[in-house]
Scaffold this motif. Sequence first.
Motif, short mmCIF file in Angstrom:
data_model
loop_
_atom_site.label_atom_id
_atom_site.label_comp_id
_atom_site.label_asym_id
_atom_site.label_seq_id
_atom_site.Cartn_x
_atom_site.Cartn_y
_atom_site.Cartn_z
N ILE A 71 30.25 -14.95 -19.08
CA ILE A 71 29.42 -15.64 -18.02
C ILE A 71 27.94 -15.38 -17.71
CG2 ILE A 71 29.56 -16.21 -15.40
CD1 ILE A 71 32.20 -17.10 -16.86
N ARG A 75 25.37 -18.54 -18.20
CA ARG A 75 24.44 -18.99 -17.35
C ARG A 75 23.06 -19.02 -17.95
NH1 ARG A 75 25.59 -14.95 -14.06
NH2 ARG A 75 26.94 -16.03 -12.89
N ASP A 100 40.47 -18.28 -14.77
CA ASP A 100 38.87 -17.56 -13.99
C ASP A 100 37.77 -17.94 -14.79
OD1 ASP A 100 37.77 -16.08 -12.15
OD2 ASP A 100 37.69 -14.39 -13.59
N GLY A 103 36.72 -21.56 -14.13
CA GLY A 103 36.40 -21.60 -12.37
C GLY A 103 34.70 -20.91 -12.47
N GLN A 104 34.68 -19.87 -12.94
CA GLN A 104 33.30 -19.13 -12.93
C GLN A 104 32.16 -20.31 -13.70
OE1 GLN A 104 32.41 -15.18 -12.87
NE2 GLN A 104 34.72 -14.64 -13.25
N TYR A 106 32.56 -23.59 -13.99
CA TYR A 106 32.61 -24.62 -13.13
C TYR A 106 31.09 -24.58 -12.14
CZ TYR A 106 34.03 -28.66 -10.33
OH TYR A 106 33.94 -29.83 -9.74
N LYS A 107 31.04 -23.12 -11.73
CA LYS A 107 30.02 -23.07 -10.66
C LYS A 107 28.46 -22.96 -11.20
CE LYS A 107 33.07 -19.98 -7.79
NZ LYS A 107 33.57 -18.60 -8.32
N LEU A 108 28.54 -23.16 -12.63
CA LEU A 108 27.15 -23.15 -13.18
C LEU A 108 26.54 -24.42 -12.94
CD1 LEU A 108 27.69 -21.11 -16.45
CD2 LEU A 108 26.94 -20.25 -14.21
N GLU A 109 25.27 -24.33 -12.13
CA GLU A 109 24.68 -25.61 -11.87
C GLU A 109 23.95 -26.14 -13.27
OE1 GLU A 109 21.19 -27.12 -8.71
OE2 GLU A 109 22.45 -25.31 -8.24
N ALA A 133 40.53 -25.62 -11.87
CA ALA A 133 39.52 -24.80 -11.97
C ALA A 133 38.30 -25.43 -12.29
CB ALA A 133 39.88 -23.71 -12.95
N GLY A 134 38.58 -26.79 -13.07
CA GLY A 134 37.37 -27.68 -13.40
C GLY A 134 37.25 -28.05 -14.75
#
Length: 346
Positions: A71, A75, A100, A103-104, A106-109, A133-134
Amino acid sequence: LQELQSSGRGRFLLEHAAPFSAFLTDSFGRQHNYLRISLTEKCNLRCQYCMPEEGVQLTPKSELLTTQEIISLARLFVKEGVEKIRLTGGEPLIRPDVVDIVGQLYKLEGLKTIAVTTNGINLARLLPRLKEAGLNAINISLDTLVPAKFEFIVRRKGFHKVMEGIYKATELGYRPVKVNCVVMRGFNEDELLGFVDFTKDLPLDVRFIEYMPFDGNKWNFKKMVSYKEMLDTIKQRWPELEKLPCEASSTAKSYKVPDFQGQISFITSMSEHFCGSCNRLRITADGNLKVCLFGNSEVSLRDHLRSGASEEELVQIIGAAVGRKKKQHAGMFNISQMKNRPMILI
């Protein structure tokens, strides 16, 4: 572009557009906005063209990237302009925390697409959770539509699970569901028409991939069926086959039989390489950055991460590796002589 330049606002936008990361741009101006991350070296199949018969020496678990390291690197790359991440392996869906990880990510802008390439064995079971989860896009490997031949090629059972995964993906609304088919003479080149037929009533993109040389897969020029030959065979049956437009960085040449729901594509890495528009970088499960699938130069991001390198230092190291990327790969005959990892370890 000219219209843009002539209007005041357009000129302002062009001059002040956020430049693409210099670190992810190589000396040939290629902008790398697509990252492939291998989640594991393990696989629940033993495909002949991917894994050497004697198996591979697996990297000790402590030397593989942890979820947090994956991750962190993702990022960093997304911050630098990566818009698409594809999870690969080995077989990514055997990693226990794959849902998981999606899902993590998916949160990255700034990340627009999360994709996975899978052999499909665990897909039907996991897909509802992955979608939630995306996960945006799916490639499923399938080299034959004949169950007995499937077992011969992959040295394992599981054909029906893969088919179930393909149907599940179409059912859950993935469009298109990409099906990767490595075409090998003497194995499955007699199934080209069957695969095209498979796109008649399903929203699939069947991608015929030219057989490529990797360590231990006993590559042999005679086994390679070129894109031109495949196209000829298909056009004899469907002369009305039409070519579809494609994106600049696409590796695939796409076609469609009119009125079929799906389409077919050819990945011509060997007969007509697409190095000039390559926008891909790869991180292996043990944390090495590969700037070319067929190049054997690698740099360990894992070691730098673990020795406490700062983000700036990591970005410099990545930038230096991207800067060394060659104009094109060495060509199929030279690649087959080169030392590189087996496909399973990339």
